[in-house]
Scaffold this motif. Structure first.
Motif, PDB file in Angstrom:
ATOM      1  N   GLU A 135       0.834  -1.218   0.000  1.00  0.00           N
ATOM      2  CA  GLU A 135       0.000   0.000   0.000  1.00  0.00           C
ATOM      3  C   GLU A 135       0.861   1.257   0.000  1.00  0.00           C
ATOM      4  N   LYS A 160      -1.628  -0.006  -7.568  1.00  0.00           N
ATOM      5  CA  LYS A 160      -0.220   0.187  -7.912  1.00  0.00           C
ATOM      6  C   LYS A 160       0.032  -0.353  -9.318  1.00  0.00           C
ATOM      7  N   ASP A 204       2.937  15.252  -6.298  1.00  0.00           N
ATOM      8  CA  ASP A 204       1.945  15.531  -7.365  1.00  0.00           C
ATOM      9  C   ASP A 204       2.304  16.780  -8.170  1.00  0.00           C
ATOM     10  N   GLN A 223       0.553  10.454  -2.497  1.00  0.00           N
ATOM     11  CA  GLN A 223      -0.190   9.926  -3.638  1.00  0.00           C
ATOM     12  C   GLN A 223      -0.853   8.583  -3.382  1.00  0.00           C
ATOM     13  N   SER A 224      -0.334   7.819  -2.425  1.00  0.00           N
ATOM     14  CA  SER A 224      -0.812   6.440  -2.274  1.00  0.00           C
ATOM     15  C   SER A 224      -2.241   6.369  -1.768  1.00  0.00           C
ATOM     16  N   ARG A 225      -2.929   5.360  -2.272  1.00  0.00           N
ATOM     17  CA  ARG A 225      -4.295   5.076  -1.854  1.00  0.00           C
ATOM     18  C   ARG A 225      -4.175   4.133  -0.662  1.00  0.00           C
ATOM     19  N   LEU A 226      -4.374   4.655   0.537  1.00  0.00           N
ATOM     20  CA  LEU A 226      -4.116   3.873   1.741  1.00  0.00           C
ATOM     21  C   LEU A 226      -5.405   3.478   2.450  1.00  0.00           C
ATOM     22  N   ARG A 227      -5.409   2.299   3.044  1.00  0.00           N
ATOM     23  CA  ARG A 227      -6.499   1.935   3.933  1.00  0.00           C
ATOM     24  C   ARG A 227      -6.453   2.860   5.152  1.00  0.00           C
ATOM     25  N   SER A 244      -4.718  -0.914  -3.774  1.00  0.00           N
ATOM     26  CA  SER A 244      -4.097   0.416  -3.708  1.00  0.00           C
ATOM     27  C   SER A 244      -3.695   0.924  -5.094  1.00  0.00           C
TER      28      SER A 244
END
Lengths: 243, 243
Positions: A100, A137, A243, B219-223, A135
């Motif tokens: 993640e 990736k 970003d 940027q990461s999509r985290l839980r 997530s």
């Protein structure tokens, strides 16, 4: 609004059907139908938009409609090599979280004081794929089978390489300070984390002889999996592309 | 060499026996005997060396031999306020890891999109104490009962306060950049992390009206629990006192 469905299809562009496990999930759980739009993640840097063409009891055929190459989210490669904990669940948790947060490669080391000397990497592999999908990736992290510590350090490591340990008597650089040096801002990073009983002093010295930098993660007394995860978060902060 | 035994004894200095739960563990599991040396952690900044004087079936009496005040390992207070996940196990994991890495206070928020609206903080409290002992933290992190989001943000927060969220349409500061600004190097930090479905846009705006800074973890999509832990690691890197 229908939720976007992501599938891991390593050869998305050269195939016209989902791999067996993903097909079963698509058909039985998600009840994908012809005409549905799906997203394929090839694990090699691209997402692919596709339309489902036909579905049988075991197969899901698609037609690619668009390939969407993704940009890397960080510089260089981040490689964690860790001695697995006695409790395998703690390594599974680490694998999920490391993916993640962002990692390129995970290796498992057999060390002098290892409490676990075998490791089922197929299970870790499944967790990695699932976390990669969850997530989003674009690159699938590589999971390596367990390897003796000496074999690992003897390999060429064309990267900034560290061995993290808790021996006060061996001088240790601060890991975060080292990886955030401006002149190293894009180098690959390899970090070794030891078992519950730490590396042996011999192992630390051998790694240093092989070019690894003796390092500390900070003052906290961390469990193995927490040390591994901290190392990944530090590496991300040091290499992330904003970003 | 006999391993050092650590016990949590909140009133170590004013008592002469271990609290009931610690006494049971000392007597039944560790088989502590008169004459043994033990370490008491008062959770208020000191460790105390003590000698066991007598042991009954339920009581363990000691005599303090030395008080060892500890130094803080980081500047300011680090407070994470998080909407608990549906799976309570993920919050327990977070509590353990946050304590190992270093935190002062954990709050649980009831939000618009919360998937869990009750939280047994006694269990979290036990995990926090256990992680505090395991990682030898001199101060016990405070665990607060669940509270409605609006009540939490309406309180005075004399700290650098952030609400982390995923709405691209609301400008977000980079959390790590904000907390590492030199002029803020010692301020307390409060960080809000939302539930699986994120905060609502209204909640983000309300928090901003109360002085919280809109922020992103990257940027990461985290839980949820991974976001919470990342926030704690970032805060530690920003506030840690190097050896």
């Amino acid at each position: 609004m229908k939720e976007t469905r992501f599938f891991y299809a390593p050869n998305a562009a050269s195939q016209n059907q989902l791999p067996p496990e993903e097909a079963t999930h698509a058909i039985r759980v998600l009840r994908i139908k012809p005409g549905d739009e799906i997203f394929l993640m090839d694990g090699q840097g691209s997402f692919h938009r596709a339309e489902v063409e036909s579905v049988t009891s075991k197969h899901c055929f698609y037609r690619l409609t668009e390939t969407l190459p993704q940009q890397p989210a960080w510089h260089g490669r981040i490689h964690l090599a860790i001695a697995p904990t006695k409790d395998a669940g703690r390594m599974e948790w680490l694998a999920e979280k490391a993916v993640e947060i962002g990692i390129d490669e995970i290796s498992f080391l057999e060390c002098r004081f290892s409490e676990r000397r075998t490791m089922r990497t197929e299970r870790i592999e499944r967790i990695v794929v699932s976390a990669m999908k969850q997530s989003r990736k674009p690159w699938k992290p590589q999971v390596n089978p367990m390897i003796p510590f000496n074999d690992f350090i003897a390999r060429a490591h064309p990267s900034l390489s560290f061995i993290c340990h808790c021996y006060n008597e061996i001088p240790r650089a601060d890991l975060f300070a080292e990886i955030t040096k401006p002149q190293e801002s894009q180098s690959d990073i390899t970090i070794l984390v030891g078992p519950e009983g730490d590396f042996s002093i011999d192992e630390v010295n051998q790694a240093m002889d092989c070019g690894f930098i003796s390092a500390t993660l900070g003052q906290s007394r961390l469990r193995t999996e927490t040390a591994g995860l901290s190392a990944v978060v530090y590496s991300q902060l040091a290499r992330r592309i904003l970003d």
